[in-house]
Design an enzyme around this catalytic site. Structure first.
Site, PDB file in Angstrom:
ATOM      1  CE1 TYR A 105       6.689  -1.231   1.620  1.00  0.00           C
ATOM      2  CE2 TYR A 105       4.477  -1.263   0.977  1.00  0.00           C
ATOM      3  CZ  TYR A 105       5.610  -1.888   1.365  1.00  0.00           C
ATOM      4  OH  TYR A 105       5.533  -3.473   1.282  1.00  0.00           O
ATOM      5  CG  HIS A 146      -2.176  -4.336   4.828  1.00  0.00           C
ATOM      6  ND1 HIS A 146      -0.966  -5.220   4.911  1.00  0.00           N
ATOM      7  CD2 HIS A 146      -3.106  -5.423   5.138  1.00  0.00           C
ATOM      8  CE1 HIS A 146      -1.391  -6.517   5.043  1.00  0.00           C
ATOM      9  NE2 HIS A 146      -2.755  -6.650   5.111  1.00  0.00           N
ATOM     10  CE1 TYR A 167       7.696  -4.016   4.370  1.00  0.00           C
ATOM     11  CE2 TYR A 167       9.837  -4.451   3.399  1.00  0.00           C
ATOM     12  CZ  TYR A 167       8.368  -4.170   3.324  1.00  0.00           C
ATOM     13  OH  TYR A 167       7.671  -4.398   2.018  1.00  0.00           O
ATOM     14  N   PRO A 181      12.907  -6.770  -4.324  1.00  0.00           N
ATOM     15  CG  PRO A 181      12.568  -9.225  -3.547  1.00  0.00           C
ATOM     16  CD  PRO A 181      13.437  -8.044  -4.182  1.00  0.00           C
ATOM     17  CE  LYS A 203       6.947   1.627  -4.795  1.00  0.00           C
ATOM     18  NZ  LYS A 203       5.907   1.076  -4.188  1.00  0.00           N
TER      19      LYS A 203
END
Ligand SMILES: Cc1cc2nc3c(=O)[nH]c(=O)nc-3n(C[C@H](O)[C@H](O)[C@H](O)COP(=O)(O)OP(=O)(O)OC[C@H]3O[C@@H](n4cnc5c(N)ncnc54)[C@H](O)[C@@H]3O)c2cc1C
Length: 391
Positions: free
Chosen positions: A385, A72, A201, A293, A297
């Site tokens: 990220y 991604h 998200y 979560p 990580k």
């Protein structure tokens, strides 16, 4: 039995460590208290940082990841009905994430371990450790053959948050830092083709939701709920209705519905134990730290810890130099705290706190607007990220 490194736990930390040590010619014994099936079937993490992916290729366990992993280049943040994309590759000079289930990583690592013929014990009962503050570290456990004892030079405590290694350290020698969040995640695995190629998200008036996937036919979705949510009150129908309400965007995007294959509720916590070493016992992964979560990580931090530990042990066995071992805890904790900060920030930005009010919600929407429109803010999110390189 005698070995160089005794490893407690066959999760990602223990199995990666065993393989990294094998490649350095260092002997290890891995002792796990669950069955092989349970360890493989546990559905947990699914997002691998760039450095974790690179490491899997370097150490020869990336063949299936290359074929089946879903690369991604970014994620979407959805709020006020709009979906806005953060382009990791553009913002970080080509770094990205790969969706590949933790259970698939575990399968690949168990296969690699078995091919080395080095010992890996499942279903070990009454596991205990001793002697790590003297010159005689030992792991003891019981299996079908009776009580066994492994004498080793070092013990790696890779046995997760509920393991026995961290509690074996005298309390006066550890400092713990913790935050428990007033919410949890209700997660489902669904037989439904992903309707987006990347994670979404969402912050909605009703709370957080996350759209994610495991394969071209299976989606993984989460809803913010209370930490002690009664799963029995959530029919599949109710879960889907709430997911669609929180995730559906004004441009018409929505997740595909499908049969619910698995569901569960997970609480959320941030936790760090310092230092990550006591004598010849080294803690790694969830045994030393837990992150909520939201920032994806946990598994990646476990891999970063054992990558560092394997290099430190290799240096020690090659030259007798203990410098990297001595610096293990401080060096790991620097990365751990940066990941803690990022995971806490993502969580606070995207969840509605029971203590919050409409002011807080408006502030969170303003933050999301900023994070998705300022290149500097997007870059900060993207580099954290996609993950900082292992140093
Ligand atoms: C629902 C959920 C979603 C998650 N999503 C993500 C994500 O998207 N990305 C991410 O990076 N992370 C995620 N995580 C976190 C991630 O799964 C963990 O951080 C990761 O598993 C840590 O690996 P570990 O090897 O340190 O610990 P564990 O995976 O907990 O492994 C520890 C092992 O030790 C064994 N063990 C325990 N006690 C003993 C004992 N006494 N003797 C012997 N063995 C023992 C356990 O059975 C286990 O196999 C998620 C976690 C959960 C629960």
């Amino acid at each position: 039995m005698r070995t160089q490194v005794g490893i407690v736990g066959a999760g990602p930390a223990g199995l990666f460590l065993g393989h990294l040590l094998h490649l350095e010619g260092i002997d290890s014994v891995i002792v796990e208290n669950c069955t092989r099936e349970h360890v493989i079937e546990r559905v947990r993490a699914g997002v691998l940082e760039q450095s974790t992916v690179d490491l899997m290729h370097q150490i020869g366990v990336g063949e299936r990841l290359r074929r089946e992993g879903l690369r991604h280049g970014g994620i979407y943040l959805c709020f006020g009905g709009q979906r806005r994309r953060i382009d990791f590759e553009d913002l970080t000079g080509g770094r990205s994430i790969t969706v590949y289930g933790q259970n698939e990583v575990i399968k690949d690592l168990i296969a690699a371990r078995c091919s080395t013929c080095r010992p890996l014990y499942f279903e070990a009962d009454d596991v205990s450790i001793s002697g790590f503050d003297s010159a005689e570290p030992r792991i003891r456990f019981r299996d079908a053959g009776g009580m066994r004892e492994v004498a080793c030079d070092f013990i790696a405590g890779c046995d997760g948050f509920h393991g026995i290694c961290r509690p074996a350290i005298p309390p006066a020698c550890l400092r713990m830092y913790e935050r428990i969040y007033p919410f949890g995640w209700l997660g489902i695995l669904a037989q439904a083709a992903p309707s987006s190629e990347e994670l979404v998200y969402s912050l909605h008036e009703n709370g957080f939701a996350l759209f994610s996937m495991r394969s071209p036919a299976v989606t993984r979705l989460y809803l913010q709920c209370s930490p002690d949510e009664d799963l029995a009150a959530w029919t599949d129908e109710r879960i889907w209705d709430e997911l669609l309400e929180r995730l559906e965007a004004a441009d018409g995007w929505r997740p595909n519905r499908g049969a619910v294959l698995q569901k569960g509720v997970t609480g959320m916590r941030s936790f760090v134990a310092e230092p990550m070493r006591h004598g010849s016992l080294f803690l790694a992964g969830d045994a030393a730290h837990i992150v909520p979560p939201t920032g994806a990580k946990g598994l990646n931090l476990a891999v970063a810890d054992v990558h560092r530990l394997s290099r430190a042990l290799a240096r020690h066995y090659r030259s007798g130099d203990t410098d990297l071992l001595d610096r293990y805890s401080d060096a790991c904790l620097r990365r751990v705290w940066r990941a803690q900060r990022f995971s806490w920030w993502m969580t606070s930005m995207l969840h509605r706190s029971p203590d919050g009010n409409e002011f807080d919600f408006r502030r969170q929407l303003a933050e999301l607007d900023y994070v998705t429109s300022s290149r500097a803010a997007m870059t900060s999110l993207a580099e954290n990220y996609a993950g900082l390189p292992f140093d």
